[in-house]
Design a protein around this motif. Structure first.
Motif, PDB file in Angstrom:
ATOM      1  N   ILE A  69       0.841  -1.206   0.000  1.00 38.33           N
ATOM      2  CA  ILE A  69       0.000   0.000   0.000  1.00 38.33           C
ATOM      3  C   ILE A  69       0.874   1.253   0.000  1.00 38.33           C
ATOM      4  O   ILE A  69       0.599   2.231  -0.697  1.00 38.33           O
ATOM      5  N   GLU A  70       1.969   1.183   0.742  1.00 40.10           N
ATOM      6  CA  GLU A  70       2.878   2.333   0.848  1.00 40.10           C
ATOM      7  C   GLU A  70       4.014   2.280  -0.172  1.00 40.10           C
ATOM      8  O   GLU A  70       4.704   3.282  -0.384  1.00 40.10           O
ATOM      9  N   ASN A  71       4.227   1.124  -0.810  1.00 37.94           N
ATOM     10  CA  ASN A  71       5.390   0.958  -1.696  1.00 37.94           C
ATOM     11  C   ASN A  71       4.996   0.273  -3.000  1.00 37.94           C
ATOM     12  O   ASN A  71       5.640  -0.667  -3.451  1.00 37.94           O
ATOM     13  N   SER A  72       3.950   0.776  -3.615  1.00 38.56           N
ATOM     14  CA  SER A  72       3.439   0.128  -4.830  1.00 38.56           C
ATOM     15  C   SER A  72       4.427   0.190  -5.988  1.00 38.56           C
ATOM     16  O   SER A  72       4.376  -0.632  -6.903  1.00 38.56           O
ATOM     17  N   ASP A  73       5.373   1.157  -5.949  1.00 39.33           N
ATOM     18  CA  ASP A  73       6.367   1.255  -7.018  1.00 39.33           C
ATOM     19  C   ASP A  73       7.346   0.082  -7.001  1.00 39.33           C
ATOM     20  O   ASP A  73       8.079  -0.136  -7.976  1.00 39.33           O
ATOM     21  N   LEU A  74       7.347  -0.694  -5.910  1.00 39.87           N
ATOM     22  CA  LEU A  74       8.266  -1.839  -5.794  1.00 39.87           C
ATOM     23  C   LEU A  74       7.559  -3.180  -6.025  1.00 39.87           C
ATOM     24  O   LEU A  74       8.144  -4.238  -5.829  1.00 39.87           O
ATOM     25  N   ARG A  75       6.321  -3.110  -6.451  1.00 41.49           N
ATOM     26  CA  ARG A  75       5.529  -4.330  -6.637  1.00 41.49           C
ATOM     27  C   ARG A  75       6.236  -5.320  -7.579  1.00 41.49           C
ATOM     28  O   ARG A  75       6.247  -6.526  -7.336  1.00 41.49           O
ATOM     29  N   HIS A  76       6.833  -4.817  -8.669  1.00 41.69           N
ATOM     30  CA  HIS A  76       7.435  -5.718  -9.663  1.00 41.69           C
ATOM     31  C   HIS A  76       8.603  -6.515  -9.086  1.00 41.69           C
ATOM     32  O   HIS A  76       8.789  -7.680  -9.439  1.00 41.69           O
ATOM     33  N   VAL A  77       9.374  -5.911  -8.172  1.00 41.99           N
ATOM     34  CA  VAL A  77      10.495  -6.673  -7.602  1.00 41.99           C
ATOM     35  C   VAL A  77      10.071  -7.506  -6.391  1.00 41.99           C
ATOM     36  O   VAL A  77      10.708  -8.513  -6.086  1.00 41.99           O
ATOM     37  N   VAL A  78       9.012  -7.090  -5.718  1.00 41.18           N
ATOM     38  CA  VAL A  78       8.442  -7.962  -4.670  1.00 41.18           C
ATOM     39  C   VAL A  78       8.009  -9.280  -5.305  1.00 41.18           C
ATOM     40  O   VAL A  78       8.300 -10.368  -4.781  1.00 41.18           O
ATOM     41  N   ARG A  79       7.339  -9.171  -6.437  1.00 38.68           N
ATOM     42  CA  ARG A  79       6.906 -10.381  -7.157  1.00 38.68           C
ATOM     43  C   ARG A  79       8.108 -11.247  -7.534  1.00 38.68           C
ATOM     44  O   ARG A  79       8.097 -12.463  -7.364  1.00 38.68           O
ATOM     45  N   ALA A 106      11.056 -11.428  -6.174  1.00 44.54           N
ATOM     46  CA  ALA A 106      11.698 -12.034  -5.003  1.00 44.54           C
ATOM     47  C   ALA A 106      10.953 -13.295  -4.564  1.00 44.54           C
ATOM     48  O   ALA A 106      11.576 -14.305  -4.198  1.00 44.54           O
ATOM     49  N   PHE A 107       9.642 -13.261  -4.620  1.00 49.22           N
ATOM     50  CA  PHE A 107       8.888 -14.469  -4.251  1.00 49.22           C
ATOM     51  C   PHE A 107       9.012 -15.552  -5.326  1.00 49.22           C
ATOM     52  O   PHE A 107       8.929 -16.743  -5.021  1.00 49.22           O
ATOM     53  N   ILE A 108       9.231 -15.144  -6.568  1.00 51.06           N
ATOM     54  CA  ILE A 108       9.468 -16.129  -7.628  1.00 51.06           C
ATOM     55  C   ILE A 108      10.819 -16.819  -7.426  1.00 51.06           C
ATOM     56  O   ILE A 108      10.930 -18.040  -7.509  1.00 51.06           O
ATOM     57  N   ILE A 109      11.867 -16.037  -7.135  1.00 48.45           N
ATOM     58  CA  ILE A 109      13.205 -16.627  -7.006  1.00 48.45           C
ATOM     59  C   ILE A 109      13.301 -17.543  -5.784  1.00 48.45           C
ATOM     60  O   ILE A 109      14.163 -18.415  -5.723  1.00 48.45           O
ATOM     61  N   GLU A 110      12.408 -17.362  -4.832  1.00 47.73           N
ATOM     62  CA  GLU A 110      12.379 -18.273  -3.684  1.00 47.73           C
ATOM     63  C   GLU A 110      12.176 -19.709  -4.151  1.00 47.73           C
ATOM     64  O   GLU A 110      12.765 -20.652  -3.596  1.00 47.73           O
ATOM     65  N   LYS A 111      11.348 -19.895  -5.186  1.00 47.86           N
ATOM     66  CA  LYS A 111      11.055 -21.236  -5.701  1.00 47.86           C
ATOM     67  C   LYS A 111      11.875 -21.583  -6.938  1.00 47.86           C
ATOM     68  O   LYS A 111      12.041 -22.757  -7.253  1.00 47.86           O
ATOM     69  N   PHE A 112      12.367 -20.566  -7.630  1.00 51.43           N
ATOM     70  CA  PHE A 112      13.057 -20.777  -8.901  1.00 51.43           C
ATOM     71  C   PHE A 112      14.449 -20.142  -8.831  1.00 51.43           C
ATOM     72  O   PHE A 112      14.618 -18.984  -9.215  1.00 51.43           O
ATOM     73  N   PRO A 113      15.440 -20.877  -8.379  1.00 48.66           N
ATOM     74  CA  PRO A 113      16.754 -20.288  -8.066  1.00 48.66           C
ATOM     75  C   PRO A 113      17.515 -19.728  -9.269  1.00 48.66           C
ATOM     76  O   PRO A 113      18.383 -18.884  -9.094  1.00 48.66           O
ATOM     77  N   TYR A 114      17.195 -20.197 -10.469  1.00 51.02           N
ATOM     78  CA  TYR A 114      17.904 -19.705 -11.658  1.00 51.02           C
ATOM     79  C   TYR A 114      17.057 -18.715 -12.468  1.00 51.02           C
ATOM     80  O   TYR A 114      17.258 -18.545 -13.666  1.00 51.02           O
ATOM     81  N   SER A 115      16.125 -18.060 -11.805  1.00 51.53           N
ATOM     82  CA  SER A 115      15.200 -17.178 -12.527  1.00 51.53           C
ATOM     83  C   SER A 115      15.739 -15.762 -12.720  1.00 51.53           C
ATOM     84  O   SER A 115      15.148 -14.978 -13.449  1.00 51.53           O
ATOM     85  N   GLU A 116      16.856 -15.426 -12.107  1.00 51.68           N
ATOM     86  CA  GLU A 116      17.312 -14.035 -12.091  1.00 51.68           C
ATOM     87  C   GLU A 116      18.770 -13.902 -12.501  1.00 51.68           C
ATOM     88  O   GLU A 116      19.634 -14.663 -12.049  1.00 51.68           O
ATOM     89  N   ILE A 117      19.042 -12.934 -13.367  1.00 53.08           N
ATOM     90  CA  ILE A 117      20.424 -12.571 -13.669  1.00 53.08           C
ATOM     91  C   ILE A 117      21.023 -11.937 -12.412  1.00 53.08           C
ATOM     92  O   ILE A 117      20.491 -10.947 -11.908  1.00 53.08           O
ATOM     93  N   GLN A 118      22.087 -12.508 -11.911  1.00 58.70           N
ATOM     94  CA  GLN A 118      22.706 -12.007 -10.684  1.00 58.70           C
ATOM     95  C   GLN A 118      23.787 -10.979 -11.024  1.00 58.70           C
ATOM     96  O   GLN A 118      24.952 -11.108 -10.663  1.00 58.70           O
ATOM     97  N   ASP A 119      23.370  -9.960 -11.755  1.00 55.66           N
ATOM     98  CA  ASP A 119      24.296  -8.944 -12.232  1.00 55.66           C
ATOM     99  C   ASP A 119      23.536  -7.638 -12.419  1.00 55.66           C
ATOM    100  O   ASP A 119      22.304  -7.624 -12.425  1.00 55.66           O
ATOM    101  N   ASN A 120      24.292  -6.580 -12.618  1.00 56.07           N
ATOM    102  CA  ASN A 120      23.717  -5.248 -12.768  1.00 56.07           C
ATOM    103  C   ASN A 120      23.551  -4.915 -14.252  1.00 56.07           C
ATOM    104  O   ASN A 120      24.540  -4.625 -14.938  1.00 56.07           O
ATOM    105  N   THR A 121      22.341  -4.936 -14.756  1.00 58.82           N
ATOM    106  CA  THR A 121      22.098  -4.743 -16.190  1.00 58.82           C
ATOM    107  C   THR A 121      22.163  -3.281 -16.626  1.00 58.82           C
ATOM    108  O   THR A 121      21.954  -2.982 -17.806  1.00 58.82           O
TER     109      THR A 121
END
Length: 551
Positions: A468-478, A480-495
């Motif tokens: 409610i207070e941080n709606s601009d971060l919704r896309h990365v909250v999502r 983070a919960f995805i990577i909890e189950k899918f360990p290779y889902s994220e580039i671990q680098d600064n694009t």
């Protein structure tokens, strides 16, 4: 012996991902295997003496038919461009669901050559266009018309008669939405229809060049030798438009990488390798040297990578030929451990691809797991807490959290969408305007920002209240919960960092497509070759699975 899956914080770095190569898991190779028992036909070939007109090719099995509809067009040399802003091409294609009627063909003849400006229907599945390599195409026509086969050195150097500049699917420009097709067993793997289109386009290029040569000199013309055809592929020019895909599809990316990592793990756990498995591995590796040495590129960066890869592969070959004993327990595990100690990143991943070659029993079950029903994982678990989310981020993004985004070098670039062509682009934040239009592709920066906010939030606060207070971060909250189950889902680098090389993102995706001969024209676009060495459609019933190393 139990081997652990490789650490995502190592494997998901861009330098490592940009070192991946095609393998038995690559989509064009699994596509050929899955469609080898389909009936192939050339249903229509209505070209004039210059090679312009309409052609149709199809794959059929039981009641299912997929038809490639080709339109060869006359354009002038100054209209021919590989850039996405082009409006005319030497040929345009669509893959039609079923057998097109005369009305369909007339409709498509009006729309397909327009590409993005045209409109397709739910009957069409994919859309593409391609340009001739004019020098090669004309040389082949001239040679064949005189009763001669073309110069093999020239053909080897280029590798194709045509190159595509885009292949569209999944609802773009009116094409059928993925949801209409997702339950079809024969195309359950990723990009099956796109691979089919490119493969049939390759056959069209051979038929067209034979046709033009025959009309040029009917008395002396010969057909392009089948072995030469086999050793030609389809070129492709690929730019930044491909890069965001791997950021925007985290569960799909995970399933691609996870399949490869599970395959490697299971191969390393094999206690005794058979003589046949050893033979296939060694022969694939030795044959692949020809592939490395045949890459042609003007890119100094890529030349250094090729030279380093070649030097490291030759060092590895010397090791397995003179020092290594395959009769020891867990031989492929020992090979992998040696590579980690003695080889560069690209050589490690190159040999990993070779290690997959002999093991059908491991690879085939994994191919069916490389798709993802992404909608299942889109919902954010709002009942979870800030403490849960912070722990996930600290466990899954440890290197990202070390980046200082106060430094200019770590936020030097930004991604945006071109107004004219609606294609992703990349620019310097401190030298160019438009950063206020930045796309949400700077996941590392946004994860770091999310973590900083979580540190000052109450542990027990639930995610719904937090958002409610941080709606601009919704896309990365999502995410983070995805990577909890899918360990290779994220580039671990600064694009968006100063050191990022965007073509590493392109190469990752292209390796899973099955591309060969990476030829960067800058750090933002490159040329590749697909299906080079692949069996022709008439030879699909029985072909060598290691064809990619025998071309």
């Amino acid at each position: 012996m139990l081997v652990q899956l490789r650490d995502p914080n190592v494997i998901m770095k861009l330098s490592r991902l940009g070192s991946f190569h095609q393998s038995r898991l690559s989509f064009l190779r699994s596509f050929l295997d899955e469609f080898k028992d389909w009936e192939y036909k050339n249903d229509l070939f209505n070209l004039d003496e210059e090679g312009f007109g309409t052609a149709i090719y199809s794959f059929k099995k039981k009641q299912r038919v997929y038809s490639l509809v080709c339109f060869a067009n006359k354009i002038s040399d100054n209209e021919r461009s590989d850039r996405v802003i082009a409006t005319k091409w030497d040929a345009a294609f669509t893959l039609h669901d079923g057998i097109p009627s005369k009305e369909d063909i007339e409709r498509l003849k009006n729309e397909v050559p327009k590409q993005e400006v045209g409109r397709l229907s739910y009957k069409e599945l994919t859309l593409s266009r391609a340009n001739k390599s004019v020098r090669v195409f004309n040389h082949v026509v001239d040679s064949l018309s005189k009763g001669q086969q073309p110069d093999l050195d020239l053909l080897t150097k280029v590798g194709y008669l045509y190159r595509t500049t885009a292949v569209y699917g999944s609802g773009k420009f009116g094409l059928a939405d993925r949801i209409r097709l997702k339950n079809r067993e024969e195309i359950n793997g990723p990009f099956r229809l796109e691979m089919m289109l490119v493969y049939l386009v390759r056959q069209f290029t051979f038929d067209q060049v034979n046709h033009v040569a025959k009309f040029k000199n009917p008395k002396t013309a010969v057909k392009l030798d089948k072995n030469i055809c086999k050793n030609l592929g389809i070129g492709n020019s690929t730019g930044l438009g491909m890069a965001p895909f791997i950021v925007n599809h985290p569960t799909l990316l995970n399933n691609w990488i996870m399949s490869r990592e599970i395959a490697l793990k299971e191969i390393r756990e094999i206690k005794e390798a058979s003589n046949q498995e050893i033979k296939i591995f060694k022969e694939s590796l030795i044959s692949s040297i020809k592939n490395i040495t045949s890459w042609n590129t003007d890119s100094e960066y890529q030349q250094k990578k090729i030279n380093s890869l070649l030097k490291n592969v030759q060092k590895f070959l010397n090791f397995i030929e003179k020092e290594f004993n395959f009769e020891i327990d867990y031989p492929f595990n020992e090979i992998y451990l040696w590579l980690e100690q003695n080889a560069c990143e690209e050589c490690i991943e190159y040999v990993v691809s070779m290690m997959l070659e002999p093991f059908d029993r491991i690879i085939k079950p994994l191919i069916s797991k490389m798709s993802s029903d992404e909608d299942q994982y889109f919902t954010i678990p709002t009942h979870r807490t800030v403490e849960d989310l912070r722990n996930i981020i600290e466990n899954r993004y440890p290197d990202i959290l070390k980046i200082n985004f106060e430094k200019q070098e770590n936020q030097k670039n930004f991604w945006f969408i071109s107004k004219n062509k609606e294609e992703p682009r990349y620019a310097d934040r401190f030298e160019e305007n438009g950063s206020e239009l930045e796309q949400p592709l700077a996941i590392a920066r946004d994860i770091k920002k999310l973590h900083e906010v979580l540190l000052i939030s109450k542990n027990s606060l639930t995610i719904d209240k937090f958002l409610i207070e941080n709606s601009d971060l919704r896309h990365v909250v999502r995410r983070a919960f995805i990577i909890e189950k899918f360990p290779y889902s994220e580039i671990q680098d600064n694009t968006i960092g100063k050191e990022v090389i965007p073509i590493d993102m392109l190469r990752l995706k292209l390796s899973f497509f099955g591309a060969l001969k990476f030829d960067p024209r800058s750090d933002k676009w490159l040329r590749i070759c697909m299906f080079q060495g692949a069996p022709l459609p008439t030879d699909l019933k029985n072909f060598d699975q290691q064809w990619v190393y025998n071309s």
